[in-house]
Design a protein around this motif. Structure first.
Motif, PDB file in Angstrom:
ATOM      1  N   LEU A 253       1.545  23.686  -6.035  1.00 20.16           N
ATOM      2  CA  LEU A 253       0.992  22.512  -5.368  1.00 20.16           C
ATOM      3  C   LEU A 253      -0.422  22.820  -4.893  1.00 20.16           C
ATOM      4  O   LEU A 253      -0.631  23.711  -4.084  1.00 20.16           O
ATOM      5  N   GLU A 260      -7.860  14.881 -12.945  1.00 17.03           N
ATOM      6  CA  GLU A 260      -7.033  14.265 -11.902  1.00 17.03           C
ATOM      7  C   GLU A 260      -7.810  14.155 -10.597  1.00 17.03           C
ATOM      8  O   GLU A 260      -7.865  13.094  -9.975  1.00 17.03           O
ATOM      9  N   MET A 268     -10.205   5.715  -8.364  1.00 23.32           N
ATOM     10  CA  MET A 268      -9.241   5.178  -7.398  1.00 23.32           C
ATOM     11  C   MET A 268      -9.796   5.154  -5.972  1.00 23.32           C
ATOM     12  O   MET A 268      -9.162   4.646  -5.072  1.00 23.32           O
ATOM     13  N   ASP A 276      -5.540   2.893  -1.378  1.00 24.00           N
ATOM     14  CA  ASP A 276      -4.207   3.475  -1.181  1.00 24.00           C
ATOM     15  C   ASP A 276      -3.989   4.840  -1.814  1.00 24.00           C
ATOM     16  O   ASP A 276      -3.120   5.590  -1.384  1.00 24.00           O
ATOM     17  N   THR A 277      -4.697   5.151  -2.897  1.00 28.25           N
ATOM     18  CA  THR A 277      -4.437   6.393  -3.627  1.00 28.25           C
ATOM     19  C   THR A 277      -4.634   7.594  -2.704  1.00 28.25           C
ATOM     20  O   THR A 277      -5.683   7.707  -2.067  1.00 28.25           O
ATOM     21  N   LYS A 280      -5.655  15.025  -1.094  1.00 23.95           N
ATOM     22  CA  LYS A 280      -5.594  16.079  -0.085  1.00 23.95           C
ATOM     23  C   LYS A 280      -7.016  16.520   0.256  1.00 23.95           C
ATOM     24  O   LYS A 280      -7.859  16.648  -0.627  1.00 23.95           O
TER      25      LYS A 280
ATOM     26  N   GLU B  45      -2.932   1.678  -5.469  1.00 18.87           N
ATOM     27  CA  GLU B  45      -2.796   2.875  -6.297  1.00 18.87           C
ATOM     28  C   GLU B  45      -2.099   2.479  -7.597  1.00 18.87           C
ATOM     29  O   GLU B  45      -1.504   1.408  -7.689  1.00 18.87           O
ATOM     30  N   ARG B  46      -2.182   3.348  -8.594  1.00 24.61           N
ATOM     31  CA  ARG B  46      -1.497   3.111  -9.864  1.00 24.61           C
ATOM     32  C   ARG B  46      -0.109   3.723  -9.760  1.00 24.61           C
ATOM     33  O   ARG B  46       0.012   4.929  -9.539  1.00 24.61           O
ATOM     34  N   GLN B  70       4.536   3.156  -0.171  1.00 27.41           N
ATOM     35  CA  GLN B  70       3.563   2.204   0.343  1.00 27.41           C
ATOM     36  C   GLN B  70       3.423   0.990  -0.587  1.00 27.41           C
ATOM     37  O   GLN B  70       3.485  -0.155  -0.159  1.00 27.41           O
ATOM     38  N   THR B  71       3.245   1.256  -1.881  1.00 29.24           N
ATOM     39  CA  THR B  71       3.017   0.169  -2.823  1.00 29.24           C
ATOM     40  C   THR B  71       4.258  -0.700  -2.988  1.00 29.24           C
ATOM     41  O   THR B  71       4.170  -1.927  -2.969  1.00 29.24           O
ATOM     42  N   ILE B 216       4.569  12.293 -10.312  1.00 30.35           N
ATOM     43  CA  ILE B 216       3.325  11.689  -9.834  1.00 30.35           C
ATOM     44  C   ILE B 216       2.326  11.642 -10.985  1.00 30.35           C
ATOM     45  O   ILE B 216       2.122  12.637 -11.676  1.00 30.35           O
ATOM     46  N   ILE B 218      -1.431   9.311 -12.603  1.00 27.71           N
ATOM     47  CA  ILE B 218      -2.436   8.281 -12.323  1.00 27.71           C
ATOM     48  C   ILE B 218      -2.612   7.372 -13.538  1.00 27.71           C
ATOM     49  O   ILE B 218      -2.355   6.189 -13.492  1.00 27.71           O
ATOM     50  N   GLY B 226      -1.421  15.287 -13.857  1.00 29.08           N
ATOM     51  CA  GLY B 226      -0.712  15.395 -12.583  1.00 29.08           C
ATOM     52  C   GLY B 226       0.793  15.428 -12.776  1.00 29.08           C
ATOM     53  O   GLY B 226       1.523  15.971 -11.968  1.00 29.08           O
ATOM     54  N   ALA B 257       9.448  20.014  -5.866  1.00 31.45           N
ATOM     55  CA  ALA B 257       8.327  20.367  -4.987  1.00 31.45           C
ATOM     56  C   ALA B 257       7.095  19.527  -5.329  1.00 31.45           C
ATOM     57  O   ALA B 257       6.446  18.958  -4.447  1.00 31.45           O
ATOM     58  N   ARG B 258       6.776  19.419  -6.612  1.00 34.23           N
ATOM     59  CA  ARG B 258       5.568  18.682  -7.017  1.00 34.23           C
ATOM     60  C   ARG B 258       5.646  17.210  -6.606  1.00 34.23           C
ATOM     61  O   ARG B 258       4.655  16.610  -6.211  1.00 34.23           O
ATOM     62  N   SER B 260       6.989  15.951  -4.078  1.00 36.10           N
ATOM     63  CA  SER B 260       6.909  15.707  -2.634  1.00 36.10           C
ATOM     64  C   SER B 260       5.503  15.995  -2.094  1.00 36.10           C
ATOM     65  O   SER B 260       5.274  15.952  -0.895  1.00 36.10           O
ATOM     66  N   PHE B 261       4.560  16.267  -2.999  1.00 38.23           N
ATOM     67  CA  PHE B 261       3.229  16.728  -2.586  1.00 38.23           C
ATOM     68  C   PHE B 261       2.551  15.773  -1.602  1.00 38.23           C
ATOM     69  O   PHE B 261       1.928  16.185  -0.642  1.00 38.23           O
ATOM     70  N   TYR B 262       2.666  14.472  -1.852  1.00 34.14           N
ATOM     71  CA  TYR B 262       1.970  13.507  -0.999  1.00 34.14           C
ATOM     72  C   TYR B 262       2.909  12.821  -0.003  1.00 34.14           C
ATOM     73  O   TYR B 262       2.519  11.874   0.657  1.00 34.14           O
ATOM     74  N   ASP B 265       1.790  12.410   3.609  1.00 32.85           N
ATOM     75  CA  ASP B 265       0.649  11.504   3.741  1.00 32.85           C
ATOM     76  C   ASP B 265       1.121  10.065   3.730  1.00 32.85           C
ATOM     77  O   ASP B 265       0.595   9.208   4.414  1.00 32.85           O
TER      78      ASP B 265
END
Lengths: 466, 283
Positions: A253, A260, A268, A276-277, A280, B45-46, B70-71, B216, B218, B226, B257-258, B260-262, B265
């Motif tokens: 991570l 990206e 974005m 919204d995007t 980090k 977001e996409r 959120q979306t 995840i 884009i 990603g 794990a990947r 849950s990265f965001y 946030d």
């Protein structure tokens, strides 16, 4: 009498330690006085090398002469007679390898500031041209051409074909047209309003732009040529597939492709609160690679608040492939260079978050086939750089989707579409150019390929209908 | 723009909502197993979502959404007649529906919304389909009628026993296999942990097991990377190489794990919406 100053008029810029905290444009542009003074440095060579040094052959001495006279609109018209995206090129072309690289003034002292003046006339035109002026829509010749991809190759090809009277539709997968100009190059180097302006200009000429269109899935190239009624297709689909190092820990991570990271920011707008995007805000970032994309990623990381940003590159400063100006700007903005350094492993904590990269020192050995000295590892020189993110900016290769879904369309072993010098692919009626053919290169080379293909497509359709 | 044609909750609790979207370009060629990317508006977001159904003539595509992010929570506030800014697809490779004779499709919760179109695809191709649909409790059961109509046998189970059999989906699958049902393929969709454990169930029996992943991403065209997942020791891009992979080969812990990265946030973003505008934004 020419202005014999040995140096270019310096470009007004935002202060480095101010601008590395915002996304506003770094270079502020010449004033009319600076532009005139700079243009007067041109010697008006009889056989101008700069014109041949330019992939789209901008008539440089002619437009510089008009700038020197203060005739900015006329200068603009000369530039746009061969270059449909001057505001973009003036900002992102590697002039030092092209027009400015062969400028006679560069033999003793600095060459002409061609890029800065090209930008100046484009911006001057945008600011002063009558917004209500009716754009002459070329008379339609009734023939339809499809352009796949709305990056520099596609937009240029579309513009040239529209001028010849073709009915052009540009298909774009993303929600905004512009390709790498919107997803790749950051706002502080190329404001997105400029790209939007260029696209609006094409639309005013009658070019249709279809966003959200996945060619190869929703519509195949065959569909375009049959049921959709296009007589030819230009593929300017770019090189979108990111390369990774292939070292252990690269799926931890905090490891990103530059694509990206930059797409989150540029397309974005993740750096803005009202979008919204997510993104980090890493504290210590290593960007691997040293091309323009690497500089963009490093400078973006800095702007998101990173305390330490490193460019990690396996060769030395002399071999850095980025534009000189980008390197200069990155250094000014306190991006640090770890040269002759190559990552061998990404290190993470128990939760899988990046905590560092293990690197090995390199030294330069014998030159390779391209004449660049090959980096070789120095034994037992491993060390760790503590970072919480790593961004791979190692280059990209063409997206396989079109070649996978189009019969008769061949590619080489790197995935680059095979096309002749005119852009003709192995499939009849299908032309290609830009990064889709060359692999990742520059905006201006893609534009040059788009222009060449437009001429070839015109010849092809005329011959077919003769 | 892509108008919402209709909207309905799929269960009493309203945990999953079905939307029919006018998107003729996507509807024209999409197939079971493929997905779309949607974006609500200029600021959105996409977000990737699996195609649940489609009507080529009407030019519509159906998606089934659990309002958790959120979306999707903002989408919940939109009504028929409202328009989505973007609805792009079809993305990804379609499900391989070919020479299988009998398959078992396992759906976990909202995952049934994704496994249902696949089950339907198999069933309509003349393949015998057993479907195990697992839910936490009765009030969140979705698509019972649709699943029953498009499968050979439907087995509904709930964790608390409030409906159907009281067991987990993977236990039911194990029971079916042990009772002698022979499957050419098991197809699993659900939360990552559910897929991980269900794939473990089929492993000792050496049954080919396909899982549909939604990491995840884009662009969904192979550009951002990603969505990379490790499958059999190799890095794959879920968007173009998938979204379906061999469940016995996927590195589940890495993917969990990947994904849950965001997550943290987004929790913050959720609070942000609630406090200020209740979800209405930009005027």
């Amino acid at each position: 009498m020419a202005n014999m100053s040995m140096t270019k008029n310096p470009m007004p810029e935002q202060e480095p330690l101010v601008r590395n905290k915002n996304f506003d444009e770094v270079a502020l542009g010449y004033t009319p006085e600076m532009a005139i003074d700079e243009a007067k440095r041109c010697l008006g060579c009889k056989k101008p090398k700069c014109v041949t040094g330019c992939p789209v052959n901008v008539r440089i001495p002619e437009f510089l002469a008009k700038v020197a006279e203060g005739e900015f609109e006329e200068a603009y018209q000369i530039v746009t007679s061969t270059n449909s995206l001057p505001a973009v090129c003036g900002r992102v072309c590697p002039q030092e390898n092209q027009c400015e690289g062969v400028c006679v003034r560069g033999i003793k002292g600095e060459p002409m500031g061609v890029g800065r003046l090209e930008r100046f006339v484009a911006d001057w035109h945008a600011e002063h041209a009558d917004p209500n002026a009716k754009v002459e829509k070329p008379q339609s010749n009734g023939h339809k051409v499809a352009v796949v991809g709305s990056g520099p190759a596609g937009l240029t090809c579309a513009g040239d074909l529209a001028r010849m009277g073709y009915e052009v539709t540009v298909f774009e997968l993303f929600h905004k047209p512009g390709g790498v100009l919107v997803y790749g190059i950051p706002e502080f180097r190329l404001p997105k309003a400029i790209v939007a302006r260029e696209v609006e200009g094409l639309k005013a000429m009658g070019v249709k732009v279809e966003t959200d269109a996945v060619i190869g899935r929703a519509i195949s190239v065959d569909d375009l040529l049959t049921e959709e009624g296009f007589e030819a297709v230009f593929l300017g689909s770019g090189a979108g597939l990111p390369r990774f190092l292939g070292i252990p820990g690269e799926n931890l991570l905090g490891v990103y492709s530059a694509n990206e990271f930059l797409t989150r920011i540029n397309l974005m707008k993740a750096y803005r609160d009202d979008y919204d995007t997510p993104i980090k805000h890493h504290k210590r970032v290593a960007v691997v690679g040293a091309g323009n994309v690497a500089m963009d990623a490093a400078r973006c990381a800095k702007r998101l608040g990173a305390e330490k940003v490193y460019i990690v590159y396996r060769r030395g400063m002399e071999e850095v492939p980025a534009r000189k100006e980008e390197v200069h700007h990155a250094l000014e903005e306190e991006v640090e260079f770890q040269l002759l350094t190559n990552p061998v492993k990404v290190i993470g904590d128990e939760k899988g978050y990046v905590t560092g990269i293990e690197c090995i020192r390199m030294e330069l050995g014998e030159p390779d086939e391209k004449g660049r000295r090959r980096p070789v590892p120095v034994p037992d020189s491993n060390f760790v750089i503590e970072v919480d993110a790593m961004i791979d900016a190692l280059g990209t290769s063409p997206n396989p989707l079109l070649r996978m879904t189009t019969e008769g369309l061949e590619a080489d072993k790197h995935g680059c579409l095979i096309a002749d010098e005119k852009g003709k692919t192995t499939r009849e009626g299908v032309y290609a150019g830009g990064d889709a053919v060359t692999g990742a290169a520059t905006v201006i080379l893609a534009m040059g390929a788009g222009k060449t293909a437009a001429v070839a497509i015109d010849e092809y359709i005329k011959a077919k209908n003769a | 723009m892509f108008p919402i044609v209709s909207k309905r909750p799929l269960n009493e609790a309203g945990t999953v909502i079905e939307y029919v979207i006018k998107a003729p370009l996507v509807a024209k060629k999409c197939l079971p197993g493929q997905f779309i990317i949607l974006r609500l508006d200029e600021y959105g977001e996409r977000v990737p979502l699996t195609i649940a159904d489609y009507d080529r003539e009407a030019g519509t595509v159906t998606i089934m959404v659990q309002p958790v992010g959120q979306t999707t929570r903002m989408l919940e506030m939109m009504e028929p007649g409202d328009e989505l800014a973007d609805f792009v697809g079809p993305m990804g490779k379609p499900t391989r529906i070919a020479d299988q004779k009998r398959v078992c499709v396992v759906g976990g919760g909202v995952g049934c919304a994704i496994s249902y179109p696949v089950a339907k695809g198999f069933f309509e191709a003349g393949i015998e389909v057993d479907m195990v649909a697992g839910f936490r409790s009765k009030d969140i059961v979705i698509l019972e009628k649709e699943m029953r109509e498009h499968t050979t046998n439907l087995y509904i189970c709930t964790d608390d026993g409030s409906y159907g059999e009281k067991c987990f989906g993977n236990a039911k699958l194990q029971q079916l296999i042990e009772s002698g049902r022979e499957y050419d393929e098991v197809f699993i969709v659900g939360p990552l942990k559910m897929m991980k454990f269900t794939a473990l169930t089929t492993k000792p029996f050496n049954i080919k097991t396909i899982c549909s992943l939604c990491p995840i991403m884009i662009d969904a065209s192979g550009m951002c990377g990603g969505c990379r997942v490790t499958v059999g020791g190799e890095t794959k891009f879920a968007c173009v190489d998938g979204p379906e992979f061999d469940g016995h080969q996927v590195d589940w812990d890495e993917l969990i794990a990947r994904n849950s990265f965001y997550a943290g946030d987004e929790e913050k973003a959720k609070e942000h919406i609630c406090k200020l505008t209740g979800g209405v934004r930009h005027g």
